[in-house]
Scaffold this active site. Structure first.
Site, PDB file in Angstrom:
ATOM      1  N   THR A   1      -7.071   5.572  12.606  1.00 41.26           N
ATOM      2  CA  THR A   1      -7.690   6.646  11.740  1.00 41.26           C
ATOM      3  C   THR A   1      -8.563   8.074  12.330  1.00 41.26           C
TER       4      THR A   1
ATOM      5  N   ARG B   1      -0.900   7.572  -4.269  1.00 42.83           N
ATOM      6  CA  ARG B   1      -1.650   7.025  -2.993  1.00 42.83           C
ATOM      7  C   ARG B   1      -3.226   6.452  -4.252  1.00 42.83           C
TER       8      ARG B   1
ATOM      9  N   LYS C   1     -12.534   0.059  12.046  1.00 45.91           N
ATOM     10  CA  LYS C   1     -11.162   0.625  13.048  1.00 45.91           C
ATOM     11  C   LYS C   1     -12.154   0.492  13.983  1.00 45.91           C
TER      12      LYS C   1
ATOM     13  N   LEU D   1      -0.604  -2.684   8.857  1.00 49.64           N
ATOM     14  CA  LEU D   1      -1.082  -1.178   7.865  1.00 49.64           C
ATOM     15  C   LEU D   1      -2.262  -1.742   7.408  1.00 49.64           C
ATOM     16  N   ALA D   2      -2.896  -2.826   7.041  1.00 48.76           N
ATOM     17  CA  ALA D   2      -3.233  -3.809   6.009  1.00 48.76           C
ATOM     18  C   ALA D   2      -4.561  -3.611   6.397  1.00 48.76           C
ATOM     19  N   ALA D   3      -6.321  -2.958   5.359  1.00 47.48           N
ATOM     20  CA  ALA D   3      -6.707  -2.919   5.637  1.00 47.48           C
ATOM     21  C   ALA D   3      -7.443  -2.719   4.689  1.00 47.48           C
ATOM     22  N   GLN D   4      -8.892  -2.946   4.017  1.00 47.65           N
ATOM     23  CA  GLN D   4      -9.830  -2.677   3.344  1.00 47.65           C
ATOM     24  C   GLN D   4     -10.131  -0.905   3.546  1.00 47.65           C
ATOM     25  N   SER D   5      -9.288  -0.434   2.969  1.00 47.02           N
ATOM     26  CA  SER D   5      -9.114   1.499   3.697  1.00 47.02           C
ATOM     27  C   SER D   5      -9.927   2.328   2.803  1.00 47.02           C
TER      28      SER D   5
ATOM     29  N   GLU E   1     -10.963   8.814  10.760  1.00 49.45           N
ATOM     30  CA  GLU E   1     -12.403   8.754  10.285  1.00 49.45           C
ATOM     31  C   GLU E   1     -13.667   8.160  11.584  1.00 49.45           C
TER      32      GLU E   1
ATOM     33  N   TYR F   1     -16.551   1.311   8.072  1.00 52.74           N
ATOM     34  CA  TYR F   1     -14.737   1.656   7.918  1.00 52.74           C
ATOM     35  C   TYR F   1     -14.550   2.195   9.340  1.00 52.74           C
TER      36      TYR F   1
ATOM     37  N   ASP G   1      -2.891 -13.684   4.967  1.00 55.10           N
ATOM     38  CA  ASP G   1      -4.168 -12.557   4.295  1.00 55.10           C
ATOM     39  C   ASP G   1      -4.531 -11.971   5.791  1.00 55.10           C
TER      40      ASP G   1
ATOM     41  N   GLY H   1       1.017  -0.704   0.236  1.00 56.87           N
ATOM     42  CA  GLY H   1       0.314   0.100   0.165  1.00 56.87           C
ATOM     43  C   GLY H   1       0.886   1.178  -0.033  1.00 56.87           C
TER      44      GLY H   1
HETATM   45  P1  NAP Z   1      -3.176   1.397   0.948  1.00 55.31           P
HETATM   46  O1  NAP Z   1      -2.448   2.249   0.221  1.00 55.31           O
HETATM   47  O2  NAP Z   1      -5.305   1.168   0.674  1.00 55.31           O
HETATM   48  O3  NAP Z   1      -3.185  -0.220   1.647  1.00 55.31           O
HETATM   49  C1  NAP Z   1      -3.547  -0.959   2.145  1.00 55.31           C
HETATM   50  C2  NAP Z   1      -2.671  -2.024   1.926  1.00 55.31           C
HETATM   51  O4  NAP Z   1      -3.532  -3.744   2.803  1.00 55.31           O
HETATM   52  C3  NAP Z   1      -2.528  -2.694   0.720  1.00 55.31           C
HETATM   53  O5  NAP Z   1      -1.214  -3.582   0.856  1.00 55.31           O
HETATM   54  C4  NAP Z   1      -3.525  -3.890   0.269  1.00 55.31           C
HETATM   55  O6  NAP Z   1      -3.310  -4.778  -0.162  1.00 55.31           O
HETATM   56  C5  NAP Z   1      -3.179  -4.648   1.660  1.00 55.31           C
HETATM   57  N1  NAP Z   1      -4.654  -5.701   2.452  1.00 55.31           N
HETATM   58  C6  NAP Z   1      -6.279  -4.775   1.901  1.00 55.31           C
HETATM   59  N2  NAP Z   1      -7.168  -6.211   2.476  1.00 55.31           N
HETATM   60  C7  NAP Z   1      -5.852  -6.978   2.781  1.00 55.31           C
HETATM   61  C8  NAP Z   1      -6.021  -8.299   3.416  1.00 55.31           C
HETATM   62  N3  NAP Z   1      -7.284  -8.974   3.491  1.00 55.31           N
HETATM   63  N4  NAP Z   1      -4.965  -9.016   3.565  1.00 55.31           N
HETATM   64  C9  NAP Z   1      -4.230  -8.367   4.133  1.00 55.31           C
HETATM   65  N5  NAP Z   1      -3.311  -7.380   3.101  1.00 55.31           N
HETATM   66  C10 NAP Z   1      -4.719  -6.265   2.535  1.00 55.31           C
HETATM   67  O7  NAP Z   1      -4.115   1.774   2.380  1.00 55.31           O
HETATM   68  P2  NAP Z   1      -2.881   3.016   2.675  1.00 55.31           P
HETATM   69  O8  NAP Z   1      -3.024   4.370   2.414  1.00 55.31           O
HETATM   70  O9  NAP Z   1      -1.325   2.752   2.153  1.00 55.31           O
HETATM   71  O10 NAP Z   1      -3.360   3.008   4.340  1.00 55.31           O
HETATM   72  C11 NAP Z   1      -2.572   2.032   5.608  1.00 55.31           C
HETATM   73  C12 NAP Z   1      -3.235   2.092   6.421  1.00 55.31           C
HETATM   74  O11 NAP Z   1      -3.398   3.019   7.064  1.00 55.31           O
HETATM   75  C13 NAP Z   1      -4.931   1.284   6.281  1.00 55.31           C
HETATM   76  O12 NAP Z   1      -5.281   0.943   7.416  1.00 55.31           O
HETATM   77  C14 NAP Z   1      -5.671   2.807   6.205  1.00 55.31           C
HETATM   78  O13 NAP Z   1      -6.776   2.420   6.405  1.00 55.31           O
HETATM   79  C15 NAP Z   1      -5.015   3.273   7.502  1.00 55.31           C
HETATM   80  N6  NAP Z   1      -5.308   4.476   7.045  1.00 55.31           N
HETATM   81  C16 NAP Z   1      -4.939   5.700   6.144  1.00 55.31           C
HETATM   82  C17 NAP Z   1      -5.349   6.653   6.100  1.00 55.31           C
HETATM   83  C18 NAP Z   1      -4.360   7.501   4.286  1.00 55.31           C
HETATM   84  O14 NAP Z   1      -4.904   8.602   5.081  1.00 55.31           O
HETATM   85  N7  NAP Z   1      -3.943   6.795   3.848  1.00 55.31           N
HETATM   86  C19 NAP Z   1      -5.506   7.683   7.607  1.00 55.31           C
HETATM   87  C20 NAP Z   1      -5.550   6.794   8.939  1.00 55.31           C
HETATM   88  C21 NAP Z   1      -5.782   5.751   8.506  1.00 55.31           C
HETATM   89  P3  NAP Z   1      -3.289  -5.044  -1.620  1.00 55.31           P
HETATM   90  O15 NAP Z   1      -2.253  -4.432  -2.499  1.00 55.31           O
HETATM   91  O16 NAP Z   1      -3.267  -6.588  -2.282  1.00 55.31           O
HETATM   92  O17 NAP Z   1      -4.709  -4.349  -2.399  1.00 55.31           O
HETATM   93  O1  F7E Z   2     -12.260  11.534   0.683  1.00 53.87           O
HETATM   94  C1  F7E Z   2     -14.682  13.684  -0.500  1.00 53.87           C
HETATM   95  C2  F7E Z   2     -15.896  12.467   0.219  1.00 53.87           C
HETATM   96  O2  F7E Z   2     -11.935   9.106  -0.697  1.00 53.87           O
HETATM   97  C3  F7E Z   2     -11.769  12.332   1.226  1.00 53.87           C
HETATM   98  C4  F7E Z   2      -8.941   7.147   3.865  1.00 53.87           C
HETATM   99  O3  F7E Z   2      -7.361   6.952   3.673  1.00 53.87           O
HETATM  100  O4  F7E Z   2      -8.249   8.909   4.647  1.00 53.87           O
HETATM  101  C5  F7E Z   2      -8.829   7.766   4.191  1.00 53.87           C
HETATM  102  O5  F7E Z   2     -10.665   8.700   3.910  1.00 53.87           O
HETATM  103  C6  F7E Z   2     -13.452  13.461   1.030  1.00 53.87           C
HETATM  104  C7  F7E Z   2     -14.787  12.685   1.173  1.00 53.87           C
HETATM  105  O6  F7E Z   2     -10.693   9.405   1.714  1.00 53.87           O
HETATM  106  C8  F7E Z   2     -14.449  12.369  -4.210  1.00 53.87           C
HETATM  107  O7  F7E Z   2     -17.107  12.236   0.664  1.00 53.87           O
HETATM  108  C9  F7E Z   2     -15.790  14.913  -2.876  1.00 53.87           C
HETATM  109  O8  F7E Z   2     -15.095  13.585   2.729  1.00 53.87           O
HETATM  110  O9  F7E Z   2     -10.236  11.142  -0.572  1.00 53.87           O
HETATM  111  P1  F7E Z   2     -11.354  10.083  -0.300  1.00 53.87           P
HETATM  112  P2  F7E Z   2     -11.516   9.454   3.105  1.00 53.87           P
HETATM  113  O10 F7E Z   2     -12.887   9.445   3.136  1.00 53.87           O
HETATM  114  O11 F7E Z   2     -11.464  10.718   4.360  1.00 53.87           O
HETATM  115  C10 F7E Z   2      -8.868   8.536   6.205  1.00 53.87           C
HETATM  116  C11 F7E Z   2      -8.277   9.308   7.286  1.00 53.87           C
HETATM  117  C12 F7E Z   2      -9.369   7.309   6.102  1.00 53.87           C
HETATM  118  O12 F7E Z   2      -8.406   6.640   7.193  1.00 53.87           O
HETATM  119  C13 F7E Z   2      -9.353   6.204   5.043  1.00 53.87           C
HETATM  120  O13 F7E Z   2      -8.641   4.898   4.862  1.00 53.87           O
HETATM  121  O14 F7E Z   2     -13.686  13.479  -0.582  1.00 53.87           O
HETATM  122  N1  F7E Z   2     -14.914  13.872  -1.959  1.00 53.87           N
HETATM  123  N2  F7E Z   2     -15.470  13.912  -4.286  1.00 53.87           N
HETATM  124  C14 F7E Z   2     -14.723  12.680  -2.839  1.00 53.87           C
HETATM  125  N3  F7E Z   2     -14.001  11.113  -2.177  1.00 53.87           N
HETATM  126  C15 F7E Z   2     -13.784  10.107  -3.464  1.00 53.87           C
HETATM  127  N4  F7E Z   2     -13.003   9.272  -2.535  1.00 53.87           N
HETATM  128  N5  F7E Z   2     -13.610  10.290  -4.257  1.00 53.87           N
HETATM  129  C16 F7E Z   2     -14.521  12.082  -5.185  1.00 53.87           C
HETATM  130  O15 F7E Z   2     -14.977  12.015  -5.728  1.00 53.87           O
END
Ligand code: NAP
Ligand code: F7E
Length: 363
Positions: free
Chosen positions: A127, A186, A155, A80-84, A129, A151, A58, A11
Site C-alpha cells: 500500500t 468501497r 503492512k 488481499l485479506a487484511a484489516q484494511s 500507506e 496499519y 482466517d 472485499g
Molecule cells: P476490504 O474491502 O476491507 O476487504 C478486506 C478483505 O479482507 C475482506 O474480504 C475481509 O473479510 C478480509 N479479511 C479481513 N480480516 C481477515 C482475516 N483475519 N482473515 C481473512 N480475511 C480477512 O479491502 P480492499 O479495499 O478490498 O483492499 C484489499 C487489500 O488491499 C487489503 O489488503 C488492503 O489493505 C490493501 N490495499 C487497499 C487499498 C485501497 O485503496 N482499497 C490500497 C492499497 C492496499 P470480511 O468481509 O469477512 O471482513
Molecule cells: O482516508 C481523511 C483521512 O480512510 C483518506 C485504505 O484502503 O487507502 C485507504 O486508507 C483520507 C485520510 O483511506 C475522513 O484522514 C477526512 O487522510 O478513505 P480513508 P486511507 O486512510 O487513505 C490506503 C491506500 C490503504 O491501504 C487502506 O487499506 O481522508 N478523512 N475525513 C477521512 N477518512 C475517513 N475514513 N473518514 C472521514 O470522515
C-alpha cells in the site's frame, strides 16, 4: 485451467479480481470468514458459478491457511485479506499486526510447506500507506518508506517478508504498492464512499449533514476495477518484482466533496478554516458538511501522490486510458443515488402497507 486463490474475496478488490479471473478462464477459489450475519453482497452474483469456490480460512489461523493451500494447490495466490482501515488500526493495533503482518508470513510458509514454492506465484496487497509521512513527492518504487499508522507498520512487515522469501527461497512473490482505489463497492467508512453516500442521502432528504475529519488531506484516487487488472499483470511478468500503481494525479478530500455533491445536484461552497470549516449549499445557504475532530487520526498521512512510470513501462498499464477522477466520483455518486432511491421506495411501500393494514384495506 489455472487455479487462483484469493484471500479477502468478499472485499472490494477481491470481488472485482474474482470477476476478472473468471473472465480470463481461471478456476477461482476465495477465502471467507464465519460471521453471525451472512454478509457477502459483493460476491453474491458469483456464487453458483461452476468455477467459483469458497473456503473458510482466517489469516490469523495458520492451520486454516495450510488447509486451504494444500487443498487448492493454487498456481497464483492473491493475498488481499487484511484489516484494511487505517483509523481502526489505532483501536485494534494487535489484531491489525496479526492479520496484516504475520498473516502474510502464514501464507508464504503455507506455500513452502505444501511444496509449492517453485510453482505458486504470490501477489501481496501492499500500500501507498508505506510512504506515510512522505519523504518525497510524488512517490515511486525507490521512495523511502515512513509508515505512519499501526496499519502501515504491519503492512511494512508484509512488504519486507515477501521480498525476503523472494530472495531467500527464489519464490515468485511480488508486492503491488497500490495507491487508494475506490468504487461503488468501497466500504462505507472510507472517506470517498462516506461522501458519496452522504451526498446521495442529503440530496434525497434522508440525511441532514456530513461530518468529516481532515478536508485538506491529499490522495491519488483510482478506480478499483482498473487496479485489479494490475494485480494480475504483476503475476504474469517473466521475473517477480514490486510496482507502484497510481493515477499520477492528486486531489483533496474537499475537492472530492465538491464534485460528489455537484453530481448529486448540490453546489457547495467551503467557508472558514480548520475545525470551523463548513460546506454550504449555495442554493439554500444550509450547512451540509462540517468538520468533526472525532475523525482526526493520531498521525495522518496527508500527501500521497503516486508515480506509475514503472507500471506503465513494464506492465503496459496506462492510467490516462483508465477511469478518470471525475468519472470515478460520478459513478460512485450515481450508484449511491440509485441505492438511496431504492431504499426510499422500500420505506414507502412499508408505510403504505402499514396504513392499508391499519385501515383494513389489506389483511
Ligand atoms: P476490504 O474491502 O476491507 O476487504 C478486506 C478483505 O479482507 C475482506 O474480504 C475481509 O473479510 C478480509 N479479511 C479481513 N480480516 C481477515 C482475516 N483475519 N482473515 C481473512 N480475511 C480477512 O479491502 P480492499 O479495499 O478490498 O483492499 C484489499 C487489500 O488491499 C487489503 O489488503 C488492503 O489493505 C490493501 N490495499 C487497499 C487499498 C485501497 O485503496 N482499497 C490500497 C492499497 C492496499 P470480511 O468481509 O469477512 O471482513
Ligand atoms: O482516508 C481523511 C483521512 O480512510 C483518506 C485504505 O484502503 O487507502 C485507504 O486508507 C483520507 C485520510 O483511506 C475522513 O484522514 C477526512 O487522510 O478513505 P480513508 P486511507 O486512510 O487513505 C490506503 C491506500 C490503504 O491501504 C487502506 O487499506 O481522508 N478523512 N475525513 C477521512 N477518512 C475517513 N475514513 N473518514 C472521514 O470522515
Amino acid at each position: 485451467m489455472k487455479r487462483a486463490l484469493i484471500t479477502g474475496v468478499t472485499g472490494q478488490d477481491g470481488s472485482f479480481l474474482a470477476e476478472l479471473l473468471l473472465e480470463k478462464g481461471y478456476d477461482v477459489h476465495g477465502t471467507i470468514r464465519r460471521s453471525s450475519v451472512d454478509f457477502r453482497e459483493r460476491i453474491a452474483h458469483l456464487e453458483g458459478h461452476p468455477h467459483f469456490h469458497l473456503h473458510y480460512a482466517d489469516l490469523g489461523d495458520s492451520m486454516s491457511i495450510m488447509q486451504v493451500v494444500s487443498k487448492v494447490r493454487p498456481d497464483e495466490i492473491y493475498n488481499l485479506a487484511a484489516q484494511s482501515h487505517v483509523q481502526v488500526s489505532f483501536d485494534s493495533p494487535e489484531f491489525t499486526a496479526d492479520v496484516d503482518a504475520t498473516g502474510v508470513l502464514r501464507i508464504l510458509e503455507a506455500v513452502r510447506l505444501c511444496g509449492l514454492a517453485g510453482s505458486c506465484r504470490i501477489y501481496q496487497a501492499s500500500t501507498s500507506e508505506l510512504y506515510g509521512k512522505v519523504e518525497e513527492v510524488p512517490q515511486n518504487e525507490r521512495t523511502p518508506f515512513h509508515p505512519y499508522s499501526p496499519y502501515a507498520v504491519a503492512k511494512l512487515y508484509g512488504f519486507w517478508i515477501v521480498k525476503e522469501y523472494r530472495e531467500a527461497y527464489g519464490m515468485y512473490c511480488c508486492s503491488g504498492i497500490l495507491f487508494n482505489h475506490e468504487s461503488e463497492r468501497r466500504g462505507e467508512t472510507f472517506v470517498t464512499r462516506k461522501i458519496t453516500l452522504a451526498a446521495a442521502r442529503i440530496a434525497q432528504g434522508k440525511q441532514e449533514k456530513l461530518y468529516l475529519g481532515n478536508l485538506s488531506s491529499l490522495r491519488d484516487w483510482g478506480y478499483a476495477k482498473d487496479y485489479v487488472e494490475c494485480m494480475w499483470l504483476i503475476l504474469q511478468q517473466p521475473e517477480p518484482d514490486d510496482y507502484v500503481i497510481a493515477t499520477g494525479e492528486q486531489h483533496s478530500v474537499r475537492e472530492f466533496c465538491l464534485l460528489a455533491f455537484r453530481r448529486a445536484g448540490i453546489e457547495l461552497e467551503f467557508v472558514g478554516e480548520g475545525e470551523n470549516e463548513k460546506g454550504i449549499d449555495k442554493a439554500t445557504g444550509r450547512v451540509v458538511v462540517e468538520v468533526s475532530p472525532d475523525f482526526y487520526r493520531p498521525t495522518d498521512v496527508v500527501n500521497l501522490w503516486g508515480d506509475p512510470t514503472k507500471a506503465k513501462k513494464e506492465l503496459g498499464w496506462d492510467p490516462t486510458k483508465k477511469t478518470s477522477f471525475e468519472e470515478l466520483v460520478n459513478l460512485m455518486v450515481d450508484a449511491d443515488m440509485a441505492k438511496v432511491a431504492v431504499e426510499r421506495a422500500g420505506e414507502q411501500v412499508k408505510l403504505n402497507l402499514e396504513e392499508y393494514l391499519e385501515k383494513g384495506i389489506v389483511k
